[in-house]
Motif scaffolding. Sequence first.
Motif, short mmCIF file in Angstrom:
data_model
loop_
_atom_site.label_atom_id
_atom_site.label_comp_id
_atom_site.label_asym_id
_atom_site.label_seq_id
_atom_site.Cartn_x
_atom_site.Cartn_y
_atom_site.Cartn_z
N CYS A 24 50.94 39.70 34.70
CA CYS A 24 51.47 39.81 36.07
C CYS A 24 52.17 38.33 36.32
CB CYS A 24 50.48 39.73 37.28
SG CYS A 24 49.99 41.71 37.53
N SER A 25 51.70 37.06 36.01
CA SER A 25 52.35 35.73 35.98
C SER A 25 53.55 35.67 35.15
CB SER A 25 51.26 34.77 35.59
OG SER A 25 50.09 34.88 36.58
N ILE A 26 53.39 36.19 33.98
CA ILE A 26 54.46 36.14 33.18
C ILE A 26 55.76 36.97 33.75
CG2 ILE A 26 55.31 36.89 30.71
CD1 ILE A 26 52.53 36.25 29.78
N LEU A 27 55.42 37.91 34.29
CA LEU A 27 56.41 39.30 34.72
C LEU A 27 56.82 38.67 36.09
CD1 LEU A 27 55.02 42.11 33.38
CD2 LEU A 27 57.00 41.35 32.54
N ARG A 28 56.19 37.66 36.76
CA ARG A 28 56.33 37.48 38.17
C ARG A 28 56.10 38.58 39.09
NH1 ARG A 28 61.34 33.08 37.93
NH2 ARG A 28 60.51 31.66 36.48
N TYR A 29 55.16 39.46 38.85
CA TYR A 29 54.91 40.59 39.49
C TYR A 29 53.73 40.31 40.41
CZ TYR A 29 53.30 45.43 40.39
OH TYR A 29 52.84 46.71 40.91
N ARG A 30 53.84 40.35 41.56
CA ARG A 30 52.70 40.31 42.67
C ARG A 30 52.61 41.29 43.59
NH1 ARG A 30 55.32 35.34 41.79
NH2 ARG A 30 54.28 33.40 41.44
N ASN A 31 51.25 41.79 43.32
CA ASN A 31 51.05 43.20 43.99
C ASN A 31 49.85 42.93 44.76
OD1 ASN A 31 49.55 45.69 44.33
ND2 ASN A 31 51.41 46.65 43.51
N VAL A 32 49.72 42.60 46.11
CA VAL A 32 48.45 42.43 46.86
C VAL A 32 47.30 43.45 46.53
CG1 VAL A 32 47.59 42.20 48.99
CG2 VAL A 32 49.88 41.14 48.49
N ALA A 33 47.83 44.57 46.57
CA ALA A 33 46.63 45.77 46.14
C ALA A 33 46.07 45.51 44.87
CB ALA A 33 47.29 47.11 46.48
N LEU A 34 46.75 45.26 43.73
CA LEU A 34 46.14 45.03 42.47
C LEU A 34 45.26 43.83 42.55
CD1 LEU A 34 45.74 45.76 39.43
CD2 LEU A 34 47.95 44.25 39.12
N CYS A 35 45.77 42.74 42.82
CA CYS A 35 44.99 41.55 42.98
C CYS A 35 43.57 41.61 43.90
CB CYS A 35 45.74 40.19 43.76
SG CYS A 35 47.03 39.80 42.66
N LEU A 89 39.67 32.96 38.57
CA LEU A 89 40.31 32.14 39.59
C LEU A 89 41.45 31.49 39.01
CD1 LEU A 89 37.56 30.93 41.81
CD2 LEU A 89 39.12 32.72 42.27
N SER A 90 41.58 30.83 37.79
CA SER A 90 42.56 30.48 37.11
C SER A 90 43.75 31.24 37.16
CB SER A 90 42.25 29.69 35.94
OG SER A 90 41.44 28.62 35.94
N ALA A 91 43.35 32.48 36.71
CA ALA A 91 44.53 33.46 36.57
C ALA A 91 44.96 34.02 38.06
CB ALA A 91 43.88 34.75 35.94
N PHE A 92 44.14 34.01 39.05
CA PHE A 92 44.60 34.21 40.30
C PHE A 92 45.55 32.97 40.89
CE2 PHE A 92 40.80 37.14 40.80
CZ PHE A 92 41.67 38.28 41.23
N GLY A 93 45.11 32.02 40.50
CA GLY A 93 46.02 30.58 40.73
C GLY A 93 47.43 30.75 40.11
N GLY A 94 47.48 31.33 39.09
CA GLY A 94 49.04 31.43 38.54
C GLY A 94 49.65 32.47 39.39
N LEU A 95 49.13 33.16 40.00
CA LEU A 95 49.86 34.33 41.03
C LEU A 95 49.76 33.71 42.42
CD1 LEU A 95 48.41 37.61 39.72
CD2 LEU A 95 50.77 36.63 39.39
N ARG A 96 49.24 32.61 42.57
CA ARG A 96 49.12 31.87 43.87
C ARG A 96 48.24 32.98 44.97
NH1 ARG A 96 50.76 28.84 40.65
NH2 ARG A 96 52.25 27.09 41.15
N PHE A 97 47.59 33.66 44.40
CA PHE A 97 46.54 34.76 45.28
C PHE A 97 45.31 33.86 45.43
CE2 PHE A 97 43.40 38.12 45.62
CZ PHE A 97 44.00 38.79 46.68
N ARG A 98 45.03 34.07 46.63
CA ARG A 98 43.70 33.41 47.30
C ARG A 98 42.44 34.41 47.49
NH1 ARG A 98 42.91 31.71 52.57
NH2 ARG A 98 41.18 30.26 52.90
N PRO A 99 41.68 34.66 46.59
CA PRO A 99 40.56 35.39 46.79
C PRO A 99 39.44 34.84 47.77
CG PRO A 99 40.44 34.99 44.69
CD PRO A 99 41.58 34.14 45.28
N VAL A 100 39.42 34.67 48.99
CA VAL A 100 38.48 33.95 49.65
C VAL A 100 37.13 34.02 49.61
CG1 VAL A 100 37.96 33.38 52.25
CG2 VAL A 100 40.38 33.73 51.60
N GLU A 101 36.59 35.34 49.51
CA GLU A 101 35.23 35.62 49.20
C GLU A 101 34.67 35.18 48.04
OE1 GLU A 101 31.70 39.42 49.83
OE2 GLU A 101 33.90 39.57 50.36
#
Length: 432
Positions: free
Chosen positions: A110-121, A144-156
């Motif tokens: 997803c990071s390589i493709l710049r594909y950001r999908n809230v439902a998937l993350c 979390l590093s992989a999530f960081g590459g997408l700038r997605f913040r999984p709070v819990e």
Amino acid sequence: MGKSRNVDALQAGLQLLVEQRIPKISNIFMLQSMMKCFGKDAPLSLKRKIEDRVLRELDHLTPLNAQNMFSALAAMNHCSILLLDASTNKIIESIHGFSFWQLIHVLKSCSILRYRNVALCSAIANYVTSHIYMWDTNQLVLLLSAFGGLRFRPVELMDILAEKVTSHPESLNLKYILGVLRVYSLLNHVPKCQNQEFLESLNGALNNYLTRISNVGLLKAVYSFCVLDYLPQPALSQLLQEDNLNELLKSDGLNKEQNEMMVHSVNVCLELDSPSFTKPATVFIKKPSSPLVSDLPEVQMALLKLLGDERMFQQNIQLPHDYNIDFEIKMDADRKKVLPVTEVDDPADAPDVQRVAVLCASPSAFCFGTRHPQGKLAMKMRHLKKLGYHVILVHYQEFKNLKKEEAIECLKGEIYSADAFPVSDVNLQDTI
């Protein structure tokens, strides 16, 4: 094979052969193998032909095909939204059947493709959180590093990892300490209940590696701590040694520019967050950059309609520490009345004047899918507050989509609000 006329001719011949046979291939796995073999250098026409063929076989898409689709598209560097969305739906349906590394590969693709999908993350984060017993601390850091590459913040999930780190900081080696610091500072996340304990645990863990850490790693660690409003004393003292600073600032190319930026930010944090800290005279001071001239007509027009006169605000203000403000307004201490900027030349001579900074941020400055500012923006907001400003943060992309009346009302509510919000509690209601 190396480049030559014969190789080019062979590749062209193979491409023609493949293009002729693509319509006859119905096996999705074979099509994905072709995508990986041709890779990112494949002509766009060939990429689209393979994409069209796979789209016709989506009814036969399996969970494994869906996971492989991300890797195949990433290998070919071809972002097909239709294929990615279909694969996302299949992964979400079968999330419990995926292994740790399969999830990692999906997120990295997803990071390589710049594909950001809230439902998937969100689905991956929720699955990992609900099965937290299956994952060790190091696996959580990698996720979390992989999530960081997408700038997605999984709070819990980030709160749970913080608890683990606080309880057992010895479980992290240097690589994972730096990884945790990077992700939490990037995503501007601090645990609500034990922020200080979490940062102190990380600081204690880092201290065990100070004799072995590289200067670049040390700088990255201290910078991340500073973004999170924490000064790691032993690491900071080691960083500020003249020899270490000189080595960092003499590097070449992009590394030098990045190192200068981080050292400058550390210096600003020392001056504004901990003015009592004694710095060595050799600490690097960044030369002010050229003032940024931002063109924000929607906000400018809304301010003009709201305040009635362009003398009531200023645009593109350059401040010390290389900070800039998109719009500045001066008000009385109770923030009930806006003052013409010509009436107050020096706020230091007017203690009853409240300065208001309007910052317009692009979507890339927020964590994906939220209005939560990322680390650099949050640090800037914190520092502006310490410089005496009340900060109004505008999500510029959303602001542009508002009707004129709505835009004016939004700014009116923020400018004349009696209570300023604390930067550490920024959430969905904190920005326009």
